[in-house]
Design a protein around this motif. Structure first.
Motif, PDB file in Angstrom:
ATOM      1  N   LEU A  30       0.508  -1.125   0.100  1.00  0.00           N
ATOM      2  CA  LEU A  30       0.193  -0.098   0.344  1.00  0.00           C
ATOM      3  C   LEU A  30       0.918   1.357   0.183  1.00  0.00           C
ATOM      4  CD1 LEU A  30      -2.383   1.419  -0.160  1.00  0.00           C
ATOM      5  CD2 LEU A  30      -3.084   0.834   2.174  1.00  0.00           C
ATOM      6  N   MET A  31       2.448   1.135   0.716  1.00  0.00           N
ATOM      7  CA  MET A  31       3.329   2.214   1.110  1.00  0.00           C
ATOM      8  C   MET A  31       3.218   2.684  -0.147  1.00  0.00           C
ATOM      9  SD  MET A  31       3.152   3.688   3.737  1.00  0.00           S
ATOM     10  CE  MET A  31       4.444   4.666   3.796  1.00  0.00           C
ATOM     11  N   SER A  32       3.634   1.678  -1.107  1.00  0.00           N
ATOM     12  CA  SER A  32       4.131   2.023  -2.492  1.00  0.00           C
ATOM     13  C   SER A  32       3.278   1.828  -3.606  1.00  0.00           C
ATOM     14  CB  SER A  32       4.102   0.372  -2.841  1.00  0.00           C
ATOM     15  OG  SER A  32       5.511   0.029  -4.458  1.00  0.00           O
ATOM     16  N   ALA A  33       2.206   1.918  -3.517  1.00  0.00           N
ATOM     17  CA  ALA A  33       1.084   2.262  -4.458  1.00  0.00           C
ATOM     18  C   ALA A  33       0.463   3.459  -3.712  1.00  0.00           C
ATOM     19  CB  ALA A  33      -0.250   1.145  -4.119  1.00  0.00           C
ATOM     20  N   LEU A  34       0.997   3.996  -2.235  1.00  0.00           N
ATOM     21  CA  LEU A  34       0.943   5.410  -2.173  1.00  0.00           C
ATOM     22  C   LEU A  34       1.607   6.517  -3.380  1.00  0.00           C
ATOM     23  CD1 LEU A  34      -0.120   4.855   1.095  1.00  0.00           C
ATOM     24  CD2 LEU A  34      -1.997   6.343  -0.111  1.00  0.00           C
TER      25      LEU A  34
END
Length: 100
Positions: A30-34
């Motif tokens: 999710l951090m990567s997507a953000l």
């Protein structure tokens, strides 16, 4: 195009909120997507959130105003449910609004 971006960011913040609620953290994926969506501003937004620099002002009539000029930090703090909250008098709302 704007609709796609708006829906993508909305879904991401919903996922952040869900991840925080279920795991008390935000996953690496999710951090990567953000990071893919927001890039460099994400770091300064998380810095503000980590330093508790986002404050939600609320009046008795439930009008809300955030004391933070970084809109991404505001959205992250809402999703992570970690913004500071301060109650203010209705008569003071306009003064705070014009300070922004």
């Amino acid at each position: 195009m704007n609709y796609i971006i708006e829906e993508t960011t909305k879904k991401l913040f919903e996922e952040v909120k869900k991840s925080k609620r279920e795991n008390d953290s935000v996953s690496d994926d999710l951090m990567s997507a953000l990071n893919c969506v927001f890039g460099q501003p994400l770091l300064s937004a998380f810095d503000l959130v980590d330093r508790n620099s986002v404050t939600k002002l609320t009046t008795p009539n439930r009008r809300e105003l955030f004391k933070c000029k970084h809109i991404l930090a505001v959205h992250l703090s809402i999703a992570l449910q970690c913004c500071l909250e301060e109650k203010i008098a209705e008569k003071n709302f306009d003064a705070f609004l014009y300070e922004q």
